[in-house]
Design a protein around this motif. Structure first.
Motif, short mmCIF file in Angstrom:
data_model
loop_
_atom_site.label_atom_id
_atom_site.label_comp_id
_atom_site.label_asym_id
_atom_site.label_seq_id
_atom_site.Cartn_x
_atom_site.Cartn_y
_atom_site.Cartn_z
N PHE A 167 -3.40 29.98 -15.73
CA PHE A 167 -3.88 31.05 -14.86
C PHE A 167 -4.86 31.97 -15.59
O PHE A 167 -5.97 32.19 -15.15
N TYR A 168 -4.44 32.50 -16.76
CA TYR A 168 -5.30 33.50 -17.38
C TYR A 168 -6.30 32.91 -18.37
O TYR A 168 -7.22 33.60 -18.79
N THR A 169 -6.15 31.62 -18.70
CA THR A 169 -7.13 30.99 -19.59
C THR A 169 -8.23 30.29 -18.82
O THR A 169 -9.39 30.30 -19.23
N ILE A 170 -7.88 29.68 -17.70
CA ILE A 170 -8.85 28.89 -16.93
C ILE A 170 -9.27 29.57 -15.64
O ILE A 170 -10.46 29.62 -15.32
N LEU A 171 -8.31 30.11 -14.90
CA LEU A 171 -8.63 30.68 -13.60
C LEU A 171 -9.19 32.10 -13.68
O LEU A 171 -10.10 32.46 -12.92
#
Length: 328
Positions: free
Chosen positions: A283-287
Motif C-alpha cells: 500500500f505505502y510503497t507502491i500505491l
C-alpha cells in the motif's frame, strides 16, 4: 536468548545472498499481478514526473507550496524505484535472491526516503500555517532560502535515520533462515532472521521511530490547530472554502503515509504477520506514490490549469505546423 551452536553463529558469514519470498509466491495468477504492478509503477513514475515538470516549467507554480510538492513527487519516484523494478525483474527472470550489499543499500535508501518524507510532510504543514495564518508575512517567512534550508534538513534527518537503522541492522548475525518474508529488505523483516537477541535494538528502533514521527506530527498538529482556529474566525465563506481546499490534499497524504508507518514500525510484533506486513508495504510503497500524484494534481486547480495550458500550446503548435508547414 536462544542458544545456537558455533557453526550456526558463523554460517552467516558464508551466506552471500538472501532470498526474497516476494509478492508472487502466494498469488494464484502471478503473471496478471506482475502486469498490474508494472502498470501501477508506470503510472507513479509518469504522474510524479509530470507534476515535477509542470511545477518547474510554469512560473505561476514557483511558490513554496509547489516547491515542497515537487520534492515530494521526486521522493515518490525514487521511493517506488527502489523496490518495484527488482520485484518485476526477479519475477520475469525467475530469480529471488538479493546479495547482502544490495539488501543493505536498498534498506538504507528506503529508510532514508521514508524518514525524509515524514519531515517533508511536517514542513508542508508549516508552509500552509504561514500561508493561512500569516499571509502578509508569507513571502518573508517562506522565502527561497528558508525553503531550501527546510528541504536540506528534511533530507539530512532522513539520511541520518537511514544510516543508523541500516548500519545496526546489517551488523547482526543472520543464521536462522535465508528467506526474507517480504518483497524487499525492510528492517523488521530482516531482523527476524537474526540469531542474536534483538530485543534491545527493537526497543531502541521503536523509540527512534517515535521520535521521527513525534517531531513532524507535533508540527503538523500544531500547524493545523492554528489553521482551523484561523479558518473559524474568517467571515468569508469563500475564504474558508479556499483555505480548507489548500489543506485537504496534504491531510489526505499525511493520513495515508503516517497510518502505514505507525503500523509497520510502532505496533507490537503480536499485531504483525508476514501477510499483513506485505499488504501494508504494498500500500505505502507502491500505491501511495500513485495516489500522491493524483491527489496533488487532479485535486489542484493551479496544476490542472498549468497542464491545460501546456496541452493547449502544444495542440496549437502542432495544428499550426500541419496547416502551415515550413518551406523545404
Amino acid at each position: 536468548m536462544t542458544n545456537y551452536t558455533l557453526q550456526d553463529m558463523t554460517n552467516h558469514t558464508l551466506w552471500t545472498d538472501f532470498i526474497l519470498v516476494g509478492l508472487f509466491s502466494q498469488s494464484q495468477n502471478p503473471s496478471l499481478l506482475c502486469v498490474v504492478i508494472f502498470l501501477v509503477f508506470l503510472m507513479a513514475l509518469s504522474g510524479n514526473a509530470l507534476l515535477v515538470l509542470l511545477i518547474h516549467s510554469n512560473t505561476q507554480l514557483h511558490t513554496p507550496m509547489y516547491f515542497f510538492i515537487s520534492q515530494l513527487s521526486l521522493m515518490d519516484m525514487m521511493y517506488i524505484s527502489i523496490t518495484v523494478p527488482k520485484v518485476l525483474l526477479d519475477q520475469v527472470l525467475g530469480v529471488s535472491t538479493i546479495s547482502v550489499p544490495e539488501c543493505g543499500l536498498q534498506m538504507f535508501l528506503y529508510v532514508t526516503l521514508a524518514g525524509s518524507e515524514f519531515f517533508f510532510l511536517g514542513a508542508m504543514a508549516y508552509d500552509r500555517y504561514v500561508a493561512i495564518c500569516h499571509p502578509l508575512r508569507y513571502s518573508v517567512l517562506m522565502n527561497r532560502k528558508v525553503c531550501l534550508l527546510l528541504a536540506s534538513w528534511c533530507w539530512l534527518l532522513g539520511s541520518v535515520d537511514g544510516f543508523m537503522l541500516t548500519s545496526v541492522t546489517m551488523t547482526f548475525p543472520f543464521c536462522r533462515s535465508r528467506e526474507i518474508q517480504h518483497f524487499f529488505c525492510e528492517v523488521p523483516a530482516v531482523m527476524k532472521l537474526s540469531c542474536s537477541d534483538t530485543s534491545l535494538y527493537e526497543t531502541l528502533m521503536y523509540l527512534c521511530c517515535v521520535l521521527m514521527l513525534l517531531i513532524p506530527v507535533t508540527v503538523i498538529s500544531g500547524s493545523y490547530s492554528c489553521i482551523l482556529l484561523t479558518i473559524h474566525r474568517m467571515n468569508s465563506a469563500e475564504g474558508r472554502r479556499k483555505a480548507l481546499a489548500t489543506c485537504s490534499s496534504h491531510m489526505m497524504v499525511v493520513t495515508l503515509f503516517y497510518g502505514a508507518a505507525v503500523y509497520t514500525y510502532m505496533l507490537p510484533s503480536s499485531y504483525h504477520t508476514p501477510q499483513k506486513d506485505m499488504v501494508v508495504s504494498v500500500f505505502y510503497t507502491i500505491l501511495t506514490p500513485v495516489l500522491n500524484s493524483f491527489i496533488y494534481s487532479f485535486r489542484n486547480k493551479d496544476v490542472t490549469a498549468a497542464l491545460r495550458k501546456i496541452l493547449c500550446v502544444r495542440y496549437i503548435g502542432i495544428s499550426f505546423t500541419i496547416l502551415f508547414p515550413a518551406n523545404q
